[in-house]
Enzyme design. Sequence first.
Site, PDB file in Angstrom:
ATOM      1  N   HIS A  23      15.354  69.884  24.006  1.00  0.00           N
ATOM      2  CA  HIS A  23      14.029  69.309  23.788  1.00  0.00           C
ATOM      3  C   HIS A  23      14.053  67.798  23.959  1.00  0.00           C
ATOM      4  O   HIS A  23      15.045  67.141  23.663  1.00  0.00           O
ATOM      5  CB  HIS A  23      13.512  69.686  22.399  1.00  0.00           C
ATOM      6  CG  HIS A  23      13.074  71.104  22.365  1.00  0.00           C
ATOM      7  ND1 HIS A  23      13.188  71.910  21.267  1.00  0.00           N
ATOM      8  CD2 HIS A  23      12.540  71.880  23.343  1.00  0.00           C
ATOM      9  CE1 HIS A  23      12.738  73.114  21.558  1.00  0.00           C
ATOM     10  NE2 HIS A  23      12.347  73.128  22.813  1.00  0.00           N
ATOM     11  N   HIS A  66       8.457  75.705  30.386  1.00  0.00           N
ATOM     12  CA  HIS A  66       9.270  75.099  29.330  1.00  0.00           C
ATOM     13  C   HIS A  66      10.612  75.836  29.182  1.00  0.00           C
ATOM     14  O   HIS A  66      11.678  75.216  29.133  1.00  0.00           O
ATOM     15  CB  HIS A  66       8.487  75.128  28.015  1.00  0.00           C
ATOM     16  CG  HIS A  66       9.252  74.618  26.835  1.00  0.00           C
ATOM     17  ND1 HIS A  66       9.172  73.308  26.410  1.00  0.00           N
ATOM     18  CD2 HIS A  66      10.127  75.234  25.998  1.00  0.00           C
ATOM     19  CE1 HIS A  66       9.961  73.142  25.357  1.00  0.00           C
ATOM     20  NE2 HIS A  66      10.550  74.295  25.083  1.00  0.00           N
ATOM     21  N   GLU A  67      10.564  77.162  29.134  1.00  0.00           N
ATOM     22  CA  GLU A  67      11.795  77.944  28.933  1.00  0.00           C
ATOM     23  C   GLU A  67      12.765  77.791  30.102  1.00  0.00           C
ATOM     24  O   GLU A  67      13.983  77.758  29.912  1.00  0.00           O
ATOM     25  CB  GLU A  67      11.455  79.424  28.715  1.00  0.00           C
ATOM     26  CG  GLU A  67      10.691  79.710  27.421  1.00  0.00           C
ATOM     27  CD  GLU A  67      11.428  79.256  26.166  1.00  0.00           C
ATOM     28  OE1 GLU A  67      12.671  79.328  26.140  1.00  0.00           O
ATOM     29  OE2 GLU A  67      10.759  78.813  25.219  1.00  0.00           O
ATOM     30  N   HIS A  99      15.108  75.031  29.643  1.00  0.00           N
ATOM     31  CA  HIS A  99      16.299  75.367  28.843  1.00  0.00           C
ATOM     32  C   HIS A  99      17.328  76.100  29.713  1.00  0.00           C
ATOM     33  O   HIS A  99      18.523  75.838  29.635  1.00  0.00           O
ATOM     34  CB  HIS A  99      15.925  76.254  27.651  1.00  0.00           C
ATOM     35  CG  HIS A  99      15.111  75.552  26.602  1.00  0.00           C
ATOM     36  ND1 HIS A  99      15.438  74.309  26.114  1.00  0.00           N
ATOM     37  CD2 HIS A  99      13.985  75.938  25.937  1.00  0.00           C
ATOM     38  CE1 HIS A  99      14.547  73.948  25.190  1.00  0.00           C
ATOM     39  NE2 HIS A  99      13.647  74.916  25.072  1.00  0.00           N
TER      40      HIS A  99
HETATM   41 ZN   LIG Z   1      12.048  74.837  23.805  1.00  0.00          ZN
END
Ligand SMILES: [Zn+2]
Length: 405
Positions: free
Chosen positions: A160, A150-151, A154
């Site tokens: 998101h 997930h990171e 980014h």
């Molecule tokens: Zn996040």
Amino acid sequence: MTVWRRWWYLYILSGFIINNVMLESKSRVKRYSIEGSYWGKSVITYRLKQPSQRMSLSQQKAVFARAFATWEEHTRLWFVAVDDEDEQKANIDIVFAAGDHEDGEPFDGKGNILAHAFFPRYGGDVHFDEDELWSANKTKGVDLYAVAVHEIGHSLGLKHSSNHLSIMAPFYKQYTGAVMHLHQDDISAVKRLYGAPVKIRKKASEHHIWRSELCTKPYLDAVTTLKNGTILAFRGKMFFELKTTRKWLLPRKINRIFPFEGPLEAATTDRHGNVYFFKKDTYWVMTKHGDMMNGYPKKISQGLTDTPDGINAALYYHEDGKPYFFKKSYFWQYSRYGKHKLWPRAIVSIFENQNSPPEIDAAFQLNNTSSFLFHQNKYWKVSGDPMRIEKGFPRSLSRDWFNCL
Ligand SMILES: [Zn+2]
Ligand SMILES: [Ca+2]
Ligand SMILES: [Ca+2]
Ligand SMILES: [Ca+2]
Ligand SMILES: [Zn+2]
């Protein structure tokens, strides 16, 4: 304090990880969102700058390799791990830290905030709260792999997504099996930033054909060792990492990563880590950070003194640290002041007139301790000044480096 930086937090509230910002504004369209910045290149380096004390280093390295591979699967990006001991700066620094870690956004002990990441324009780094019970196992503790995937999103420029099935959803994503796969929503997001994904099924069968050709017709166009120790081999339109311990070599299309098409004629890496790629009358230079150097490509005749087009192989020789070029049955030491009168010499002199190949296909240096020359399925270790082959060679390229039977 770098308060101008922005990031997104993960919170655990009643068993979920919830992003505080998403709670404030709900998007009507259930889809991805991009921040606006991205990496303007295909080779992205990462480094475990400050590892966790809660897991072994090899476990952490394996987790991050898996997490980056999850993104690699659907992008033309290539993530290269660089070692912490190396002075070189990585694009994505991974840091485990507790409490205040000098970026103005302290972590908060066990629970709540697990990690935060910077978008590409702010450096792309990922920070993990060292107070969490990080685990390489999804059944206990906090699954480092799932949070890392997930990171990294980014770090690549994704915000998101309001699609709750996507990896970039602000909620913790459950997954079955050993690895997570990007959701179509995540794939659409990275596709917008980095171009079309590779078709997996097509890729698998192409790999199969490529693999059998590797063993039935073994040869290499060019080989070089990067500053981080990765050995890159080029063959036809493909390149791959050369590893004697790896059973399966994963080829990639050269023109997906580099600004040129295969076949390449030669490649070599200088002591600063700059990588030189040669093709016909042209050469390119890539820095150790994976960026193509400004001012290139150049014509060989304009950038390199007394160097002909169409060289067969290039080598920074471990014995003297000097660059050598090979073309047809000759080789010479390169000097920007021009060719010395001792050069070129006949390749047969390296082989002391015994079974000398007509030309050298590729050459590379390993760990500043040894150098190798290749011709078709044969390779030789060379040493000394003047350069000579060592005892016990030639050996088989396909057996030793391609793991063919
Ligand atoms: Zn996040
Ligand atoms: Ca925390
Ligand atoms: Ca960075
Ligand atoms: Ca070559
Ligand atoms: Zn931080």
